[in-house]
Design an enzyme around this catalytic site. Structure first.
Site, PDB file in Angstrom:
ATOM      1  N   TYR A 258       0.848  -1.199   0.000  1.00  0.00           N
ATOM      2  CA  TYR A 258       0.000   0.000   0.000  1.00  0.00           C
ATOM      3  C   TYR A 258       0.883   1.249   0.000  1.00  0.00           C
ATOM      4  CZ  TYR A 258      -2.874   3.764   1.885  1.00  0.00           C
ATOM      5  OH  TYR A 258      -3.486   4.973   2.079  1.00  0.00           O
TER       6      TYR A 258
HETATM    7  O1  UGA Z   1      -2.072   7.040   7.981  1.00  0.00           O
HETATM    8  C1  UGA Z   1      -2.231   6.420   6.956  1.00  0.00           C
HETATM    9  O2  UGA Z   1      -1.678   6.761   5.945  1.00  0.00           O
HETATM   10  C2  UGA Z   1      -3.074   5.180   6.920  1.00  0.00           C
HETATM   11  O3  UGA Z   1      -3.895   5.128   8.087  1.00  0.00           O
HETATM   12  C3  UGA Z   1      -4.610   3.952   8.247  1.00  0.00           C
HETATM   13  O4  UGA Z   1      -3.707   2.885   8.492  1.00  0.00           O
HETATM   14  P1  UGA Z   1      -3.384   2.541  10.000  1.00  0.00           P
HETATM   15  O5  UGA Z   1      -2.723   3.687  10.692  1.00  0.00           O
HETATM   16  O6  UGA Z   1      -2.644   1.258  10.000  1.00  0.00           O
HETATM   17  O7  UGA Z   1      -4.844   2.407  10.641  1.00  0.00           O
HETATM   18  P2  UGA Z   1      -5.598   1.178  11.284  1.00  0.00           P
HETATM   19  O8  UGA Z   1      -5.633   0.020  10.394  1.00  0.00           O
HETATM   20  O9  UGA Z   1      -6.878   1.689  11.780  1.00  0.00           O
HETATM   21  O10 UGA Z   1      -4.673   0.803  12.536  1.00  0.00           O
HETATM   22  C4  UGA Z   1      -4.513   1.709  13.603  1.00  0.00           C
HETATM   23  C5  UGA Z   1      -3.613   1.118  14.651  1.00  0.00           C
HETATM   24  O11 UGA Z   1      -4.241  -0.036  15.222  1.00  0.00           O
HETATM   25  C6  UGA Z   1      -3.364  -1.129  15.212  1.00  0.00           C
HETATM   26  N1  UGA Z   1      -4.161  -2.366  15.061  1.00  0.00           N
HETATM   27  C7  UGA Z   1      -4.826  -2.608  13.915  1.00  0.00           C
HETATM   28  C8  UGA Z   1      -5.580  -3.732  13.774  1.00  0.00           C
HETATM   29  C9  UGA Z   1      -5.653  -4.658  14.826  1.00  0.00           C
HETATM   30  O12 UGA Z   1      -6.308  -5.717  14.732  1.00  0.00           O
HETATM   31  N2  UGA Z   1      -4.980  -4.381  15.962  1.00  0.00           N
HETATM   32  C10 UGA Z   1      -4.224  -3.258  16.118  1.00  0.00           C
HETATM   33  O13 UGA Z   1      -3.626  -3.053  17.187  1.00  0.00           O
HETATM   34  C11 UGA Z   1      -2.421  -0.875  14.057  1.00  0.00           C
HETATM   35  O14 UGA Z   1      -1.191  -1.520  14.282  1.00  0.00           O
HETATM   36  C12 UGA Z   1      -2.285   0.638  14.112  1.00  0.00           C
HETATM   37  O15 UGA Z   1      -1.290   0.995  14.994  1.00  0.00           O
HETATM   38  C13 UGA Z   1      -5.457   3.643   7.014  1.00  0.00           C
HETATM   39  O16 UGA Z   1      -6.041   2.377   7.098  1.00  0.00           O
HETATM   40  C14 UGA Z   1      -4.667   3.781   5.736  1.00  0.00           C
HETATM   41  O17 UGA Z   1      -5.551   3.640   4.641  1.00  0.00           O
HETATM   42  C15 UGA Z   1      -4.004   5.127   5.741  1.00  0.00           C
HETATM   43  O18 UGA Z   1      -3.360   5.409   4.594  1.00  0.00           O
END
Ligand code: UGA
Length: 447
Positions: A258
Site C-alpha cells: 500500500y
Molecule cells: O495514515 C495512513 O496513511 C493510513 O492510516 C490507516 O492505516 P493505520 O494507521 O494502520 O490504521 P488502522 O488500520 O486503523 O490501525 C490503527 C492502529 O491499530 C493497530 N491495530 C490494527 C488492527 C488490529 O487488529 N490491531 C491493532 O492493534 C495498528 O497496528 C495501528 O497501529 C489507514 O487504514 C490507511 O488507509 C491510511 O493510509
C-alpha cells in the site's frame, strides 16, 4: 426457425439467379407464389423480432465502452465496471447541475472516491460553501457497500450527484470533462488499508497506480487543465525512524505494498507536473477517523467488536513496545483539503502541452500528537461503557509500522492548517454517530 425449414425446401427448387425464373400462370405457380410470400413474411417477422431482441440486449448496459472493460478478476475495484450506469441526456443534466458553481469565486471540483469516508466529507463541505461538486465512485465491496450507498444518499440530499464509475474508465472520465470544465480535481479514490495489501495486491496496483495514471492522463489532455489535489498517505514514511515525520524525510523504505503504491503515486505526480505542467498537491493523511468512517480501520471495528463482546487484538512492538498513531479527526482533514484546493495554482499546460513550470506540493496532514493504540481502546471502553476483551499480540509482519507522528509546520504556514480535535473529542463524535447509525434503523449491520 421451425417454420422456415419446410419453406426453404420449396425455395430450394427455385433458381437463385434473378431473371432465370420465368413467371407462369399455372396453378402450381400460384401455390408456389403463395408459399413464397409466406416464406417472405416469416423471414421478415423473424428478422424484425431478432432486431428487437438485439436492441434490448444492447440497451441493458447504457455504456458499451465501460462494459467492455469488465473483468471477472477477484479485484473488488474492478467489479463495478460490470454494471456501468452512466450516459444519456438526463444523466448529463444531473452532472451539469451538480457541478454548477453557486457562489462568487467558487470552484468546480470533480471528487473521485466521493462515496468514501474522506470523499463524502470533502464533497459535502465544498457543496455547503457553494462550489460546484461532482462526485465519482465505483462502489466496490472492499468494505460494506451499503455504507457507501448511505453516504451517497447523504450527498444527494446536499445536491451532490455521485456518478457511478471506475477511475480506470478513461472514456467516462473524458466524457465528464467534455460535459464540465472542472477547475479542480480532488482525487481521493484509492485502494486503502495497509494489511489488506497482502491479501489482494493487484487491487492496489489497479486503483493507486493505474487509476492515478488514468486520472492524470485525462487531466493533462483537458482544456483547461484542472489543478489536482490527491490523497497520498503517512505510510510513505515506512521505516523512517526520525520523528516527527517531515516532508523532507526519506520515503524510500515503504513497509507495505500500500505504502509503495502511494510512494509511486508521488513520483508519478512529479512526472505529470514536469512533462505536462499539471499543478499537483499530494496530501499525506495520518490515520483519519470520525463519523461515517471506514469499517476496515481499527477504531471502527474495535467499537463494533467491543459492543459484541468479541476480543480485540492489540498489536505490540518487540519487547512490549508501544504501537501508536497520530490519529487525525476528519473535520481537520477536510479543512486541510479545502485549503489545498484554495491555494492550488492553475496548471500551466493545455491540451497535453506544457507552457511553463507548475506548482508541485506535498503536505503532511496529521494531528501532531501520537496516541498508543491501548489508549484508543481505553477511550472507547469509557465511551461505550463496555469493558473490552483485549488480547495483546505481537505486531504481525504485514505492513504495519510501530508509530506515526506528523510534523505539520509546512501545512501550517502554506495552508493555515491547524488541527483542533483531540482523540477523546473526536472518538466521542464517532461513537455517537456509530450508535445512531447502526441502531437507528435496526436494519444495518457493521459486520
Ligand atoms: O495514515 C495512513 O496513511 C493510513 O492510516 C490507516 O492505516 P493505520 O494507521 O494502520 O490504521 P488502522 O488500520 O486503523 O490501525 C490503527 C492502529 O491499530 C493497530 N491495530 C490494527 C488492527 C488490529 O487488529 N490491531 C491493532 O492493534 C495498528 O497496528 C495501528 O497501529 C489507514 O487504514 C490507511 O488507509 C491510511 O493510509
Amino acid at each position: 426457425m421451425s417454420q422456415l425449414k419446410p419453406l426453404s425446401s420449396h425455395l430450394d427448387s427455385i433458381p437463385s439467379t434473378p431473371g432465370k425464373f420465368k413467371m407462369d400462370k399455372s396453378p402450381y405457380i400460384h401455390r408456389l407464389r403463395y408459399h413464397f410470400s409466406l416464406a417472405k413474411l416469416s423471414f421478415w417477422c423473424f428478422l424484425f423480432l431478432s432486431l428487437i431482441l438485439i436492441f434490448f440486449y444492447r440497451a441493458a448496459p447504457p455504456n458499451p465502452n465501460s462494459a467492455s472493460q469488465s473483468s471477472s478478476s477477484s479485484d473488488p475495484s474492478r467489479r463495478s465496471l460490470q454494471t456501468p450506469t452512466w450516459g444519456g441526456p438526463n444523466w448529463e443534466k444531473r452532472v451539469r447541475s451538480s457541478a454548477r458553481i453557486r457562489s462568487r469565486n467558487g470552484i468546480c471540483v470533480l471528487v473521485t472516491g466521493a462515496a468514501g469516508f474522506v470523499g463524502t466529507h470533502v464533497s459535502a463541505a465544498l457543496k455547503r460553501r457553494g462550489d460546484g461538486v461532482l462526485g465519482m465512485d465505483n462502489f466496490n465491496n472492499y468494505y460494506d457497500p451499503t455504507l457507501k450507498r448511505a453516504r451517497q444518499a447523504l450527498l444527494e440530499r446536499t445536491g451532490v450527484f455521485v456518478v457511478e464509475g471506475d477511475i480506470n474508465d478513461s472514456v467516462l472520465l473524458k466524457k465528464l470533462f467534455d460535459v464540465v470544465a472542472f477547475s479542480h480535481v480532488m482525487h481521493l479514490a484509492a485502494q486503502a488499508g495497509v494489511r489488506y495489501a497482502m491479501e489482494n495486491p493487484t487491487s492496489y496496483v489497479h486503483s493507486n497506480i493505474a487509476g492515478l495514471v488514468s486520472v492524470l492522463e485525462v487531466c493533462k489532455s483537458a482544456n483547461p487543465q484542472p489543478a489536482i489535489v490527491w490523497a497520498s498517505s503517512s505510510s510513505v514514511y515506512g521505516l523512517n525512524s526520525k520523528v516527527p515525520f517531515s516532508e523532507k524525510d526519506r520515503t524510500d523504505q515503504p513497509a507495505s505494498l500500500y505504502a509503495a503504491t502511494k510512494k509511486a503515486g508521488e513520483e508519478i505526480a512529479h512526472t505529470y507536473n514536469h512533462i505536462y505542467g499539471l499543478s499537483i498537491t499530494g496530501l499525506r493523511f495520518f490515520t483519519v477517523y470520525g463519523p461515517w468512517g471506514r469499517p476496515d480501520m481499527a477504531y471502527f471495528f474495535f467499537t463494533r467488536d467491543i459492543l459484541k463482546g468479541k476480543s480485540i487484538p492489540i498489536f505490540e512492538a518487540p519487547n512490549h513496545g508501544t504501537v501508536a498513531r497520530d490519529f487525525t479527526y476528519i473535520d481537520d482533514i477536510v479543512k486541510g483539503c479545502l485549503a489545498s484546493l484554495d491555494t492550488a495554482e492553475k496548471s500551466t499546460g493545455s491540451g497535453g502541452k506544457k507552457k511553463g513550470p507548475a506548482q508541485l506540493r506535498v503536505f503532511n496532514l496529521g494531528n501532531t500528537s501520537p496516541v498508543p493504540v491501548t489508549k484508543l481502546v481505553n477511550i472507547l471502553e469509557k465511551l461505550l461503557k463496555v469493558k473490552a476483551n483485549k488480547v495483546m499480540l505481537k505486531m504481525p509482519r504485514n505492513g504495519d509500522v510501530q508509530f506515526t507522528h506528523a510534523n505539520i509546520t509546512l501545512a501550517q504556514s502554506e495552508l493555515g492548517y491547524k488541527p483542533a480535535t483531540d482523540l477523546q473529542t473526536g472518538l466521542k463524535k464517532f461513537v455517537r454517530w456509530y450508535l445512531s447509525y447502526y441502531s437507528g434503523s435496526g436494519k444495518k449491520s457493521s459486520s
